[in-house]
Design a protein around this motif. Structure first.
Motif, PDB file in Angstrom:
ATOM      1  N   GLN A   1       0.825  -1.201   0.000  1.00  0.00           N
ATOM      2  CA  GLN A   1       0.000   0.000   0.000  1.00  0.00           C
ATOM      3  C   GLN A   1       0.865   1.260   0.000  1.00  0.00           C
ATOM      4  O   GLN A   1       1.811   1.376   0.784  1.00  0.00           O
ATOM      5  CB  GLN A   1      -0.923   0.024   1.211  1.00  0.00           C
ATOM      6  CG  GLN A   1      -1.901   1.194   1.195  1.00  0.00           C
ATOM      7  CD  GLN A   1      -2.872   1.157   2.360  1.00  0.00           C
ATOM      8  OE1 GLN A   1      -2.608   0.527   3.371  1.00  0.00           O
ATOM      9  NE2 GLN A   1      -3.999   1.837   2.226  1.00  0.00           N
ATOM     10  N   GLY A   2       0.543   2.167  -0.903  1.00  0.00           N
ATOM     11  CA  GLY A   2       1.259   3.431  -0.995  1.00  0.00           C
ATOM     12  C   GLY A   2       2.438   3.402  -1.936  1.00  0.00           C
ATOM     13  O   GLY A   2       3.039   4.446  -2.200  1.00  0.00           O
ATOM     14  N   CYS A  20       4.176   6.149  -4.330  1.00  0.00           N
ATOM     15  CA  CYS A  20       3.480   6.626  -5.522  1.00  0.00           C
ATOM     16  C   CYS A  20       3.628   8.133  -5.691  1.00  0.00           C
ATOM     17  O   CYS A  20       3.819   8.632  -6.801  1.00  0.00           O
ATOM     18  CB  CYS A  20       2.004   6.248  -5.443  1.00  0.00           C
ATOM     19  SG  CYS A  20       1.689   4.469  -5.349  1.00  0.00           S
ATOM     20  N   ALA A  21       3.573   8.861  -4.585  1.00  0.00           N
ATOM     21  CA  ALA A  21       3.678  10.317  -4.656  1.00  0.00           C
ATOM     22  C   ALA A  21       5.054  10.771  -5.115  1.00  0.00           C
ATOM     23  O   ALA A  21       5.194  11.860  -5.680  1.00  0.00           O
ATOM     24  CB  ALA A  21       3.361  10.919  -3.281  1.00  0.00           C
ATOM     25  N   ALA A  22       6.074   9.940  -4.879  1.00  0.00           N
ATOM     26  CA  ALA A  22       7.418  10.291  -5.337  1.00  0.00           C
ATOM     27  C   ALA A  22       7.569  10.057  -6.837  1.00  0.00           C
ATOM     28  O   ALA A  22       8.365  10.727  -7.503  1.00  0.00           O
ATOM     29  CB  ALA A  22       8.456   9.467  -4.575  1.00  0.00           C
ATOM     30  N   ILE A  23       6.813   9.114  -7.374  1.00  0.00           N
ATOM     31  CA  ILE A  23       6.861   8.817  -8.808  1.00  0.00           C
ATOM     32  C   ILE A  23       5.955   9.758  -9.587  1.00  0.00           C
ATOM     33  O   ILE A  23       6.293  10.222 -10.673  1.00  0.00           O
ATOM     34  CB  ILE A  23       6.455   7.349  -9.059  1.00  0.00           C
ATOM     35  CG1 ILE A  23       7.452   6.407  -8.376  1.00  0.00           C
ATOM     36  CG2 ILE A  23       6.376   7.044 -10.550  1.00  0.00           C
ATOM     37  CD1 ILE A  23       7.048   4.958  -8.421  1.00  0.00           C
ATOM     38  N   PRO A  51      -2.388   6.868  -1.058  1.00  0.00           N
ATOM     39  CA  PRO A  51      -1.884   7.279   0.262  1.00  0.00           C
ATOM     40  C   PRO A  51      -0.368   7.148   0.354  1.00  0.00           C
ATOM     41  O   PRO A  51       0.241   6.287  -0.296  1.00  0.00           O
ATOM     42  CB  PRO A  51      -2.585   6.308   1.216  1.00  0.00           C
ATOM     43  CG  PRO A  51      -2.873   5.091   0.376  1.00  0.00           C
ATOM     44  CD  PRO A  51      -3.197   5.639  -0.989  1.00  0.00           C
ATOM     45  N   VAL A  52       0.226   8.009   1.162  1.00  0.00           N
ATOM     46  CA  VAL A  52       1.667   7.941   1.395  1.00  0.00           C
ATOM     47  C   VAL A  52       1.942   6.785   2.362  1.00  0.00           C
ATOM     48  O   VAL A  52       1.270   6.661   3.386  1.00  0.00           O
ATOM     49  CB  VAL A  52       2.190   9.259   1.995  1.00  0.00           C
ATOM     50  CG1 VAL A  52       3.671   9.155   2.314  1.00  0.00           C
ATOM     51  CG2 VAL A  52       1.922  10.404   1.031  1.00  0.00           C
ATOM     52  N   PRO A  53       2.887   5.910   2.053  1.00  0.00           N
ATOM     53  CA  PRO A  53       3.158   4.770   2.935  1.00  0.00           C
ATOM     54  C   PRO A  53       3.700   5.215   4.285  1.00  0.00           C
ATOM     55  O   PRO A  53       4.333   6.270   4.404  1.00  0.00           O
ATOM     56  CB  PRO A  53       4.191   3.949   2.155  1.00  0.00           C
ATOM     57  CG  PRO A  53       4.835   4.925   1.222  1.00  0.00           C
ATOM     58  CD  PRO A  53       3.760   5.902   0.858  1.00  0.00           C
ATOM     59  N   ASP A  54       3.454   4.404   5.292  1.00  0.00           N
ATOM     60  CA  ASP A  54       3.958   4.711   6.636  1.00  0.00           C
ATOM     61  C   ASP A  54       5.478   4.716   6.660  1.00  0.00           C
ATOM     62  O   ASP A  54       6.094   5.492   7.393  1.00  0.00           O
ATOM     63  CB  ASP A  54       3.427   3.701   7.650  1.00  0.00           C
ATOM     64  CG  ASP A  54       1.920   3.784   7.821  1.00  0.00           C
ATOM     65  OD1 ASP A  54       1.366   4.876   7.586  1.00  0.00           O
ATOM     66  OD2 ASP A  54       1.308   2.759   8.177  1.00  0.00           O
TER      67      ASP A  54
END
Length: 205
Positions: A43-44, A64-67, A74-77
């Motif tokens: 997840q994330g 995902c947000a970095a790509i 969601p941003v991973p923990d």
């Protein structure tokens, strides 16, 4: 009739080969690599389409947000860089040889092997582990890592799938480094995803 039979056999052979797929976009979370090994992101995390090479059995995963800055996932923990490398056909070497493989990784020859494979250079072996069809090793780079901005410590796990050895590597970021326990959590998540995606029910380390 004969021509039709030959065509049917050829199509069946191609299906059995499970040819590699392609990364469908910046938010892709699954991908088929060479040998039919399916990668599924925790997840994330998403599969980086720029770095991943399905034909070479290599997948690179990051948040995902970095790509994709526009990603709504969601941003991973735990922020990490994850790689999956699938070996050649008939390269399986873990199942049934876990203690011996673990012992080998603790030798200088094993450290040398780790230093020339996957991402990174020379390493010091800090910790190893073994369970059913899984050997893990925690290392620290003794030279700057190949990926700028990644921390020197990383977990690596070796497992066999479909007659091939598969290596998972998890490495934190220098700006948000992961502890040994935290990066191991990401490694375990990735292993669970990999086994579920390939319908392999085995115990984790």
């Amino acid at each position: 009739m004969l021509r039709g039979s030959i065509l049917a056999v050829a199509l069946a052979a191609l299906a059995a080969c499970a040819l590699p797929g392609t990364v469908t976009g910046p938010d892709a979370t699954t991908l088929r690599l060479t040998g039919g090994i399916v990668v599924a992101a925790p997840q994330g995390y998403c599969i980086d389409p720029q770095v991943t090479r399905p034909q070479r059995g290599f997948a690179f995963l990051a948040a995902c947000a970095a790509i994709n800055a526009a990603s709504d996932k969601p941003v991973p923990d735990r922020m990490a860089l994850i790689t999956v490398q699938v070996g050649d056909a008939n390269s399986a070497l873990v199942a049934g040889s876990e203690p011996a493989f673990r012992a080998f990784l603790e030798t200088q020859q094993g450290a040398t092997l780790l230093g020339v494979s996957d991402i990174g250079g020379p390493v010091d072996v800090l910790s190893t582990g073994a369970a059913t069809n899984a050997v893990t090793v925690y290392t620290r780079d003794t030279a700057p890592p190949d990926i700028v901005g990644s921390q020197p410590e990383s977990w690596r796990l070796f497992t066999d799938l479909r007659g091939r050895v598969v290596t998972i590597t998890v490495r934190g970021l220098t700006q948000a480094p992961l502890t040994q326990v935290q990066s191991r959590e990401v490694l375990d998540q990735m292993l669970q995803q990999l086994r579920a995606a390939n319908s392999v029910q085995q115990s984790t380390t």
